[in-house]
Design a protein around this motif. Structure first.
Motif, PDB file in Angstrom:
ATOM      1  N   VAL A   7       0.863  -1.176   0.000  1.00 54.67           N
ATOM      2  CA  VAL A   7       0.000   0.000   0.000  1.00 54.67           C
ATOM      3  C   VAL A   7       0.902   1.228   0.000  1.00 54.67           C
ATOM      4  CG1 VAL A   7      -0.231   0.031   2.516  1.00 54.67           C
ATOM      5  CG2 VAL A   7      -1.949   1.140   1.106  1.00 54.67           C
ATOM      6  N   CYS A   8       0.533   2.191  -0.793  1.00 59.89           N
ATOM      7  CA  CYS A   8       1.332   3.400  -0.901  1.00 59.89           C
ATOM      8  C   CYS A   8       0.967   4.363   0.228  1.00 59.89           C
ATOM      9  CB  CYS A   8       1.086   4.057  -2.257  1.00 59.89           C
ATOM     10  SG  CYS A   8       1.977   5.600  -2.472  1.00 59.89           S
ATOM     11  N   SER A   9       1.992   4.900   0.860  1.00 59.30           N
ATOM     12  CA  SER A   9       1.733   5.835   1.953  1.00 59.30           C
ATOM     13  C   SER A   9       1.443   7.230   1.434  1.00 59.30           C
ATOM     14  CB  SER A   9       2.941   5.879   2.889  1.00 59.30           C
ATOM     15  OG  SER A   9       3.157   4.609   3.468  1.00 59.30           O
ATOM     16  N   GLU A  10       1.730   7.462   0.177  1.00 54.38           N
ATOM     17  CA  GLU A  10       1.526   8.795  -0.373  1.00 54.38           C
ATOM     18  C   GLU A  10       0.090   8.993  -0.847  1.00 54.38           C
ATOM     19  OE1 GLU A  10       3.649  11.259  -0.397  1.00 54.38           O
ATOM     20  OE2 GLU A  10       5.241  10.101   0.549  1.00 54.38           O
ATOM     21  N   CYS A  11      -0.359   8.066  -1.675  1.00 50.56           N
ATOM     22  CA  CYS A  11      -1.693   8.243  -2.259  1.00 50.56           C
ATOM     23  C   CYS A  11      -2.674   7.181  -1.774  1.00 50.56           C
ATOM     24  CB  CYS A  11      -1.606   8.218  -3.788  1.00 50.56           C
ATOM     25  SG  CYS A  11      -1.088   6.626  -4.465  1.00 50.56           S
ATOM     26  N   GLY A  12      -2.191   6.201  -0.996  1.00 55.13           N
ATOM     27  CA  GLY A  12      -3.087   5.202  -0.442  1.00 55.13           C
ATOM     28  C   GLY A  12      -3.449   4.099  -1.417  1.00 55.13           C
ATOM     29  N   ALA A  29       8.075   0.666  -6.220  1.00 52.22           N
ATOM     30  CA  ALA A  29       7.495   1.990  -6.424  1.00 52.22           C
ATOM     31  C   ALA A  29       6.000   1.866  -6.669  1.00 52.22           C
ATOM     32  CB  ALA A  29       8.168   2.672  -7.608  1.00 52.22           C
ATOM     33  N   CYS A  30       5.285   2.867  -6.245  1.00 53.56           N
ATOM     34  CA  CYS A  30       3.843   2.885  -6.449  1.00 53.56           C
ATOM     35  C   CYS A  30       3.540   3.065  -7.938  1.00 53.56           C
ATOM     36  CB  CYS A  30       3.238   4.036  -5.646  1.00 53.56           C
ATOM     37  SG  CYS A  30       1.489   4.291  -5.954  1.00 53.56           S
ATOM     38  N   PRO A  31       2.681   2.235  -8.510  1.00 49.16           N
ATOM     39  CA  PRO A  31       2.364   2.360  -9.930  1.00 49.16           C
ATOM     40  C   PRO A  31       1.505   3.583 -10.235  1.00 49.16           C
ATOM     41  CG  PRO A  31       1.033   0.633  -8.934  1.00 49.16           C
ATOM     42  CD  PRO A  31       2.011   1.084  -7.882  1.00 49.16           C
ATOM     43  N   THR A  32       0.928   4.166  -9.201  1.00 50.27           N
ATOM     44  CA  THR A  32       0.057   5.319  -9.438  1.00 50.27           C
ATOM     45  C   THR A  32       0.832   6.624  -9.395  1.00 50.27           C
ATOM     46  OG1 THR A  32      -1.782   4.117  -8.464  1.00 50.27           O
ATOM     47  CG2 THR A  32      -2.004   6.497  -8.656  1.00 50.27           C
ATOM     48  N   CYS A  33       1.568   6.835  -8.301  1.00 46.50           N
ATOM     49  CA  CYS A  33       2.259   8.109  -8.154  1.00 46.50           C
ATOM     50  C   CYS A  33       3.772   7.971  -8.261  1.00 46.50           C
ATOM     51  CB  CYS A  33       1.883   8.763  -6.829  1.00 46.50           C
ATOM     52  SG  CYS A  33       2.505   7.896  -5.375  1.00 46.50           S
ATOM     53  N   GLY A  34       4.274   6.727  -8.298  1.00 47.84           N
ATOM     54  CA  GLY A  34       5.700   6.530  -8.490  1.00 47.84           C
ATOM     55  C   GLY A  34       6.519   6.683  -7.226  1.00 47.84           C
TER      56      GLY A  34
HETATM   57 ZN   LIG Z   1       1.186   6.204  -4.584  1.00 51.17          ZN
END
Ligand SMILES: [Zn+2]
Length: 68
Positions: A7-12, A29-34
């Motif tokens: 789970v991404c801590s930046e965008c959830g 890396a997060c696939p949404t926000c990188g």
């Molecule tokens: Zn993210």
């Protein structure tokens, strides 16, 4: 190859990632926000019923009329 849920801590955003054993210490890396500010979710096959990776690519072609 085991699959882990992050789970991404930046965008959830939560996403699944297959990790090699040599990559377990790394954070994908997060696939949404990188962002690499991701955390590993401890979910041991708790998400039953998810059809996210079932039949991926089997019915994507438009000329699929020979399975009958
Ligand atoms: Zn993210």
């Amino acid at each position: 190859m085991p699959m882990y849920e992050y789970v991404c801590s930046e965008c959830g955003q939560s996403f699944d990632k297959m990790m090699r054993f040599s990559e377990l210490d790394q954070q994908p890396a997060c696939p949404t926000c990188g962002s690499q500010n991701t955390r590993k979710q401890i979910s041991l096959f708790a998400s039953s019923g998810s059809t996210s990776q079932v039949s991926s690519g089997s019915c994507g072609s438009s000329s699929g009329s020979r399975f009958r």
